[in-house]
Design a protein around this motif. Structure first.
Motif, PDB file in Angstrom:
ATOM      1  N   ASP A  71       0.854  -1.189   0.000  1.00  0.00           N
ATOM      2  CA  ASP A  71       0.000   0.000   0.000  1.00  0.00           C
ATOM      3  C   ASP A  71       0.891   1.242   0.000  1.00  0.00           C
ATOM      4  O   ASP A  71       1.753   1.410   0.878  1.00  0.00           O
ATOM      5  CB  ASP A  71      -0.891  -0.028   1.240  1.00  0.00           C
ATOM      6  CG  ASP A  71      -1.798   1.197   1.331  1.00  0.00           C
ATOM      7  OD1 ASP A  71      -1.936   1.907   0.314  1.00  0.00           O
ATOM      8  OD2 ASP A  71      -2.351   1.428   2.419  1.00  0.00           O
ATOM      9  N   THR A 127      -7.050   7.259  -1.457  1.00  0.00           N
ATOM     10  CA  THR A 127      -7.170   6.913  -0.041  1.00  0.00           C
ATOM     11  C   THR A 127      -6.925   8.131   0.832  1.00  0.00           C
ATOM     12  O   THR A 127      -7.671   8.397   1.784  1.00  0.00           O
ATOM     13  CB  THR A 127      -6.171   5.802   0.321  1.00  0.00           C
ATOM     14  OG1 THR A 127      -6.489   4.621  -0.420  1.00  0.00           O
ATOM     15  CG2 THR A 127      -6.211   5.487   1.807  1.00  0.00           C
ATOM     16  N   PRO A 175      -4.365   5.291   7.288  1.00  0.00           N
ATOM     17  CA  PRO A 175      -5.718   4.877   7.710  1.00  0.00           C
ATOM     18  C   PRO A 175      -5.818   4.619   9.214  1.00  0.00           C
ATOM     19  O   PRO A 175      -6.813   4.991   9.847  1.00  0.00           O
ATOM     20  CB  PRO A 175      -5.972   3.598   6.904  1.00  0.00           C
ATOM     21  CG  PRO A 175      -5.106   3.731   5.702  1.00  0.00           C
ATOM     22  CD  PRO A 175      -3.869   4.414   6.194  1.00  0.00           C
ATOM     23  N   SER A 221     -11.729  -0.065  13.357  1.00  0.00           N
ATOM     24  CA  SER A 221     -11.623  -0.829  12.109  1.00  0.00           C
ATOM     25  C   SER A 221     -12.459  -0.200  11.003  1.00  0.00           C
ATOM     26  O   SER A 221     -12.020  -0.108   9.856  1.00  0.00           O
ATOM     27  CB  SER A 221     -12.068  -2.275  12.346  1.00  0.00           C
ATOM     28  OG  SER A 221     -11.250  -2.907  13.305  1.00  0.00           O
ATOM     29  N   PHE A 245     -10.817   1.168   7.642  1.00  0.00           N
ATOM     30  CA  PHE A 245     -11.101   0.390   6.431  1.00  0.00           C
ATOM     31  C   PHE A 245     -12.597   0.448   6.114  1.00  0.00           C
ATOM     32  O   PHE A 245     -13.300  -0.564   6.205  1.00  0.00           O
ATOM     33  CB  PHE A 245     -10.658  -1.062   6.618  1.00  0.00           C
ATOM     34  CG  PHE A 245      -9.261  -1.198   7.172  1.00  0.00           C
ATOM     35  CD1 PHE A 245      -8.164  -0.899   6.395  1.00  0.00           C
ATOM     36  CD2 PHE A 245      -9.061  -1.608   8.487  1.00  0.00           C
ATOM     37  CE1 PHE A 245      -6.870  -1.018   6.912  1.00  0.00           C
ATOM     38  CE2 PHE A 245      -7.784  -1.733   9.009  1.00  0.00           C
ATOM     39  CZ  PHE A 245      -6.680  -1.430   8.214  1.00  0.00           C
ATOM     40  N   TRP A 252     -14.412  -2.089   3.934  1.00  0.00           N
ATOM     41  CA  TRP A 252     -14.616  -3.439   4.451  1.00  0.00           C
ATOM     42  C   TRP A 252     -15.700  -3.490   5.523  1.00  0.00           C
ATOM     43  O   TRP A 252     -15.813  -4.483   6.237  1.00  0.00           O
ATOM     44  CB  TRP A 252     -13.308  -3.998   4.994  1.00  0.00           C
ATOM     45  CG  TRP A 252     -12.306  -4.310   3.932  1.00  0.00           C
ATOM     46  CD1 TRP A 252     -12.505  -4.306   2.583  1.00  0.00           C
ATOM     47  CD2 TRP A 252     -10.941  -4.684   4.122  1.00  0.00           C
ATOM     48  NE1 TRP A 252     -11.365  -4.640   1.920  1.00  0.00           N
ATOM     49  CE2 TRP A 252     -10.373  -4.875   2.834  1.00  0.00           C
ATOM     50  CE3 TRP A 252     -10.144  -4.862   5.243  1.00  0.00           C
ATOM     51  CZ2 TRP A 252      -9.040  -5.243   2.656  1.00  0.00           C
ATOM     52  CZ3 TRP A 252      -8.812  -5.236   5.058  1.00  0.00           C
ATOM     53  CH2 TRP A 252      -8.273  -5.428   3.786  1.00  0.00           C
ATOM     54  N   ALA A 290     -11.135  -5.831   9.501  1.00  0.00           N
ATOM     55  CA  ALA A 290      -9.799  -5.226   9.431  1.00  0.00           C
ATOM     56  C   ALA A 290      -8.847  -6.033   8.572  1.00  0.00           C
ATOM     57  O   ALA A 290      -7.839  -5.508   8.116  1.00  0.00           O
ATOM     58  CB  ALA A 290      -9.218  -5.090  10.835  1.00  0.00           C
ATOM     59  N   GLU A 291      -9.146  -7.306   8.331  1.00  0.00           N
ATOM     60  CA  GLU A 291      -8.270  -8.133   7.499  1.00  0.00           C
ATOM     61  C   GLU A 291      -9.117  -9.208   6.839  1.00  0.00           C
ATOM     62  O   GLU A 291      -9.942  -9.863   7.478  1.00  0.00           O
ATOM     63  CB  GLU A 291      -7.164  -8.786   8.333  1.00  0.00           C
ATOM     64  CG  GLU A 291      -6.189  -9.596   7.508  1.00  0.00           C
ATOM     65  CD  GLU A 291      -5.121 -10.271   8.348  1.00  0.00           C
ATOM     66  OE1 GLU A 291      -4.375 -11.103   7.794  1.00  0.00           O
ATOM     67  OE2 GLU A 291      -5.046  -9.978   9.566  1.00  0.00           O
TER      68      GLU A 291
END
Length: 534
Positions: A51, A87, A115, A212, A216, A219, A258-259
């Motif tokens: 990123d 972003t 972020p 989170s 993100f 997501w 978060a992932e």
């Protein structure tokens, strides 16, 4: 304080790594022949896969957005850098002109990816600095969450049960100090909504989820019906791991992921597994994902009509939808989708429009511009046709009441359209005086048009008919008096001089009432029997 110590720590760690590599000696890696054969020739450069948001923020802080004007060992990938700049814009780190904002300047000083730094400062306003710092520390240190549950992870490190509890506590203390130091800045910059008492209470219940979601927002996820499956605001689907079934994540309507990672296993049919997440409610989802919120008008087919809906979305997640008039843009989008899927078939129950389309497309193939390309791939881009169909459907007309043929004619170039019936006539006169329908090829076929008529109707003809200003000969299907095919030719004089004699010999006894002259090129054309002709 934090930035200098972090830089010093990293320098020391990498120096030790290099020293050990030199002192210990050679490293030998063992691979199977299959793995070695499929391995890339060289490792993928980190610049191509990481990123680039931290890099883009540093460039912007230096006064060189995107690295423009800097001499670099290697230019970063343009697409990745553009994504990183988007972003930063979503984090309010840069303004509309790409210049760093006060918020971005603070993010550039934090020892966190942008972020996470943004999430820390924003969440601290709602939850207080300590809960925000604890959740951010767990994400920044990339600690593994048992059963993908971030709240359970934070509880375990807070209680000292996790092996990384000491390292986490030091990081949380440091981030808490940074959050307190920059709280006044966060109050002065634009926040993603004004949280009311209900949202504040939800944020304090789920600080890990809020952090989170702020870090993100693409997501943010909502349950998709199947057990453990979720739809993310980005439009992809993912599923909770099996060991999360009995934990605090089970049955949650909203999650802040978060992932997420692609997996080869089933993952509830999604092909992606959620590795770290925390519950949130709809209020927090809407506040944290405010930048993804939009309202759009859509049009859907219901039978042979278009019906309109107004949809409130958070990314790909539908929050609400209500009936609405069909908007012109939505109708045009629905028409284009139907043309791409079905061609003109949906709008042409009679087949007249398809026959017109074939005639025009033959002229495009033979004569070229300005006759338009009417292939299946090109139809959705024919704006005049799309706009006409969309306007009629938006007005409430059904497919049965559409005049697609007239709309297609209106989309043809002028003044050339005035010559359509001359260049590609629907019917061609044959020597007998009758006008016969021309069968033009489908738009995906590179074949000539066809005219079918009784052989006797072509007596006396010394040339083969043609269309498109004489550039495209017509293939003649010569039929028996009973309408059965006798011969196919694109060169009538050659047929008279050769194969006709064999056809005459085989059929004059079978059809004695019809003329079979020895010299057909000099005979009178007729569609009648000998007796009727007399």
């Amino acid at each position: 304080e934090g930035r200098e110590s972090e830089i010093l720590r990293r320098v020391v760690v990498w120096s030790l790594v290099l020293l050990l590599a030199v002192c210990i000696g050679t490293v030998v890696r063992c691979h199977t022949a299959a793995a070695l054969g499929t391995a890339p020739a060289a490792p993928t450069p980190a610049l191509a896969v990481v990123d680039l948001a931290p890099v883009a923020l540093a460039f912007t802080a230096w006064g060189a957005p995107g690295g423009r004007g800097l001499t670099l060992p290697e230019d970063p990938p343009a697409d990745a850098m553009a994504a990183a700049e988007r972003t930063l814009a979503s984090l309010d780190a840069v303004d509309a002109d790409g210049r760093i904002t006060p918020h971005g300047a603070v993010l550039a000083e934090l020892p966190l990816d942008p972020p996470l730094g943004h999430a820390l400062l924003r969440a601290a306003l709602w939850t207080g600095p300590r809960p925000a710092a604890e959740a951010t520390a767990a994400l920044a240190l990339d600690l593994r969450a048992p059963g993908a549950d971030l709240e359970a992870l934070v509880a375990s490190v807070r209680d000292g049960r996790h092996p990384e509890a000491g390292r986490w506590r030091r990081e949380a203390d440091r981030l808490e100090r940074l959050a307190r130091r920059h709280a006044h800045h966060s109050l002065e910059t634009r926040a993603p909504g004004e949280p009311g008492p209900e949202a504040t209470a939800a944020a304090r219940r789920h600080p890990a989820g809020l952090v989170s979601a702020l870090a993100f927002p693409a997501w943010i996820a909502r349950r998709a019906g199947e057990a453990g499956a979720y739809l993310l605001a980005s439009g992809t689907r993912a599923a909770l791991p099996r060991d999360a079934a009995g934990g605090g994540l089970a049955g949650q309507e909203w999650l802040a992921v978060a992932e997420v990672a692609r997996v080869a296993g089933d993952a509830a049919g999604t092909g992606a597994a959620i590795r770290a997440t925390a519950p949130i409610d709809r209020t927090l989802a809407e506040l944290a994902g405010a930048g993804l919120r939009r309202t759009e008008d859509t049009a859907d087919w219901r039978g042979d009509r278009l019906t309109g809906r107004r949809v409130d979305r958070l990314g790909a997640l539908v929050l609400a939808q209500t009936p609405a008039p069909v908007a012109p843009d939505a109708a045009a989008q629905a028409v284009r989708a139907a043309l791409a899927a079905d061609g003109l078939a949906r709008f042409d129950p009679s087949g007249r429009t398809e026959r017109l389309r074939r005639r025009v497309h033959l002229l495009h193939r033979v004569l070229g511009a300005p006759w338009p390309d009417l292939s299946d791939a090109a139809l959705p881009g024919l704006d005049a046709l799309v706009d006409g169909l969309a306007a009629d459907l938006a007005a409430g007309r059904s497919l049965a009441r559409l005049d697609a043929e007239a709309l297609l004619r209106g989309a043809l170039p002028w003044p050339e359209a005035g010559r359509l019936d001359e260049l590609a006539p629907e019917r061609l006169p044959v020597p007998s005086g009758r006008a016969v329908v021309v069968d033009y090829p489908a738009v995906h076929e590179d074949t000539p048009p066809v005219v079918a008529a009784k052989l006797q109707e072509f007596f006396g003809a010394r040339v083969t008919p043609a269309v498109a200003d004489g550039r495209e000969p017509v293939v003649l299907h010569l039929l028996s008096p009973a309408g059965r095919p006798l011969a196919v030719t694109a060169d009538l004089p050659s047929f008279w001089a050769g194969p006709y004699a064999q056809v005459r010999a085989e059929n004059r006894g079978r059809y004695p009432k019809h003329p079979w002259p020895e010299d057909p090129a000099a005979a009178e054309p007729t569609a009648r029997t000998n007796r009727r002709a007399r």
